[in-house]
Design a protein around this motif. Structure first.
Motif, PDB file in Angstrom:
ATOM      1  N   GLN A 188      39.436  31.562  35.606  1.00  0.00           N
ATOM      2  CA  GLN A 188      40.329  32.689  35.871  1.00  0.00           C
ATOM      3  C   GLN A 188      41.641  32.259  36.515  1.00  0.00           C
TER       4      GLN A 188
ATOM      5  N   ALA B 123      34.523  33.523  31.523  1.00  0.00           N
ATOM      6  CA  ALA B 123      34.017  33.413  32.893  1.00  0.00           C
ATOM      7  C   ALA B 123      32.814  34.327  33.098  1.00  0.00           C
ATOM      8  N   SER B 124      32.872  35.533  32.546  1.00  0.00           N
ATOM      9  CA  SER B 124      31.752  36.473  32.664  1.00  0.00           C
ATOM     10  C   SER B 124      30.485  35.899  32.038  1.00  0.00           C
TER      11      SER B 124
ATOM     12  N   TYR C 115      31.787  39.642  40.509  1.00  0.00           N
ATOM     13  CA  TYR C 115      32.848  38.895  39.816  1.00  0.00           C
ATOM     14  C   TYR C 115      32.918  39.280  38.334  1.00  0.00           C
TER      15      TYR C 115
ATOM     16  N   GLY D  95      37.242  40.947  43.434  1.00  0.00           N
ATOM     17  CA  GLY D  95      37.375  39.495  43.430  1.00  0.00           C
ATOM     18  C   GLY D  95      37.402  38.918  44.833  1.00  0.00           C
TER      19      GLY D  95
ATOM     20  N   GLY E  39      33.050  29.877  36.313  1.00  0.00           N
ATOM     21  CA  GLY E  39      33.503  31.265  36.269  1.00  0.00           C
ATOM     22  C   GLY E  39      34.733  31.496  37.115  1.00  0.00           C
TER      23      GLY E  39
ATOM     24  N   LYS F 299      40.125  43.293  34.085  1.00  0.00           N
ATOM     25  CA  LYS F 299      41.317  42.630  33.551  1.00  0.00           C
ATOM     26  C   LYS F 299      41.690  43.133  32.156  1.00  0.00           C
TER      27      LYS F 299
ATOM     28  N   SER G  23      34.839  42.374  38.221  1.00  0.00           N
ATOM     29  CA  SER G  23      36.254  42.048  38.422  1.00  0.00           C
ATOM     30  C   SER G  23      36.887  41.546  37.131  1.00  0.00           C
ATOM     31  N   CYS G  24      36.143  40.720  36.370  1.00  0.00           N
ATOM     32  CA  CYS G  24      36.652  40.220  35.087  1.00  0.00           C
ATOM     33  C   CYS G  24      36.845  41.357  34.087  1.00  0.00           C
TER      34      CYS G  24
ATOM     35  N   PHE H  85      38.797  35.271  31.070  1.00  0.00           N
ATOM     36  CA  PHE H  85      38.005  36.128  31.951  1.00  0.00           C
ATOM     37  C   PHE H  85      36.690  36.536  31.278  1.00  0.00           C
ATOM     38  N   ASP H  86      36.737  36.749  29.972  1.00  0.00           N
ATOM     39  CA  ASP H  86      35.500  37.037  29.240  1.00  0.00           C
ATOM     40  C   ASP H  86      34.572  35.822  29.233  1.00  0.00           C
TER      41      ASP H  86
END
Length: 456
Positions: free
Chosen positions: A56, A204-205, A112, A134, A52, A119, A115-116, A201-202
């Protein structure tokens, strides 16, 4: 010059594979099935957390540029992230010690993920909130998970030496293999599939959500403060008193800040160092080369820490000296190699030399992480582990913020020379730490005695 990158990557890959496959009984630690199950569970969670994070990294700056922000605005966003980590780090660390490391790890995932999500907005204020979240998440990542692991390892009565095995494997997988795969996945999402710069970022989520589900279902809670009666201010005072009263803890904090400060500065400097005239360099592939170098270092670390006769405090002096020489290389090449004036094109000859030096530095990074984890497990008291670990990050974040703010004020060679000097100082402090450790006796023996009732 494209062949140069392939040769470096291939050579590193062969060396890493040879090291892993050639391990003998002296390089391995015999463990129990219960420990292996515990270790594999932690490594799975840690790898998901690092996936994750790594997904990013390569696309944060690029995403901000697609929203139309300039270098100054982007620099402020980055400073906000490091600043929030500095301001909130000790608070979240103390909360983790008081209210539980498992809860803190879950909080990391939630923070986190939020935070993603920010974006997706091109609004500067929303992106600033995302950077602050973050920064908080980063403090939790580098304190709560390690604190939970050490406490749970000791609570279950596993041998102290086995902890080094988990540390080295975590760095090998989470900071090496996962980083390489995350870079390839990000390139697939943004480049091949053309899903846009928000796609990593998606993704990572999703990894963070999976890891959070495993934590909720399989982890037990542990605490730093067994009485749960101390307020935050009392915890801060206790952590500060522990650092001030024990030279080994203070030295460890200084060493960590010096090395990590140089490491984060290197993250910002390697791109302009390798392409001073706008040379066309494959950033993603070079990133993979660096991560493979880090895997090489962690593989060496696992061999060294498997030997009871080898002290971490001893060999880390050499690691810091080698890393200092590696980052001093750009200073040397600036004097000995005539700078190229050709705009664009492939990487220059001096760039090739520096890239090899940077690979050596990344190998030192791979050695550093499991080794510093091992030393922290030995010297930092359990009752305030997360708090003290985040105290160490305060000077680190101040240093990085200053560098970011003044990155255009000094030549790159000066910045690398400064990092090399800091790493040399870290080596001297490591020598002092070794002396202090020898005077006080090996703490591992103390911990083994403390763990005897658990093994009975």
């Amino acid at each position: 010059m494209e062949l140069f990158y392939l040769i470096v990557f291939g050579a590193l890959g062969v060396i890493v594979a040879t090291l892993e496959l050639s391990k003998n009984n002296k390089d391995r630690i015999n463990t129990s099935s219960a420990f292996n199950s515990f270790k594999n569970n932690y490594l799975l969670v840690y790898s998901l957390m690092m996936a994750g994070d790594w997904l990013q990294g390569p696309y944060v700056y690029y995403l901000y540029t697609t929203y139309g922000f300039g270098k100054g605005d982007i620099g402020q966003l980055f400073i906000a992230g490091f600043g929030s980590s500095m301001l909130f780090g000790t608070i979240v660390g103390s909360l983790a010690d008081k209210h539980g490391r498992k809860r803190a790890s879950i909080t990391y995932c939630v923070t986190y993920i939020l935070s993603c999500i920010t974006k997706h907005s091109p609004e500067y204020r929303i992106l600033m909130i995302g950077r602050i979240l973050g920064g908080i998440a980063t403090s939790l990542l580098f304190s709560s998970f390690e604190s939970w692991l050490v406490a749970e390892h000791n609570k279950r009565g596993f041998e102290q030496q086995w902890l080094s095995l988990t540390f080295s494997k975590a760095v090998f997988l989470g900071n090496g293999l996962v980083a390489i795969l995350a870079g390839l996945l990000g390139n697939l999402l943004v480049g091949t599939l053309a899903l846009g710069p928000v796609a990593p970022f998606d993704a990572a989520s999703c990894f963070l959500a999976i890891g959070m589900a495993i934590i909720i279902s399989s982890w037990t809670e542990n605490y730093g403060d067994p009485t749960e009666s101390k307020d935050l201010l009392t915890q801060f005072r206790g952590a500060a008193a522990a650092i001030a009263s024990d030279e080994k803890i203070a030295l460890l904090g200084a060493i960590q800040s010096l090395f990590e400060g140089s490491m984060y500065t290197f993250v910002f400097l390697w791109t302009p160092a390798l392409s001073p005239n706008g040379e066309d360099i494959p950033h993603g592939f070079i990133f993979s080369i660096f991560m493979l170098s880090s895997m090489l270092g962690s593989s060496f670390a696992s061999r060294l820490m498997a030997r009871a006769s080898v002290r971490v405090e001893s060999y880390m002096q050499i690691v810091f000296l080698v890393s200092s020489a590696a980052l001093f290389l750009p200073v040397v090449t600036s004097f000995l190699v005539a700078p190229s004036t050709v705009k664009g094109g492939s990487i220059s000859f001096s760039g090739c030399i520096q890239l090899l030096g940077f690979c050596v530095f990344e190998a030192c990074v791979g050695l550093f992480w499991p080794s510093i984890m091992k030393m922290r497990s030995q010297y930092i008291p359990e009752e305030a582990r997360s708090t003290i670990m985040n105290f160490f990050r305060i000077p680190l974040n101040i240093f990085v913020c200053i560098v970011l703010y003044n990155v255009d004020a000094f030549p790159i060679s000066f910045m690398f020379g400064m990092c090399a000097f800091f790493l040399f100082v870290a080596s001297m402090l490591q020598r002092r730490l070794l002396g202090a450790a020898e005077r006080s006796g090996p703490l591992d023996k103390v911990r083994e005695v403390e763990a005897e009732p658990l093994n009975a």
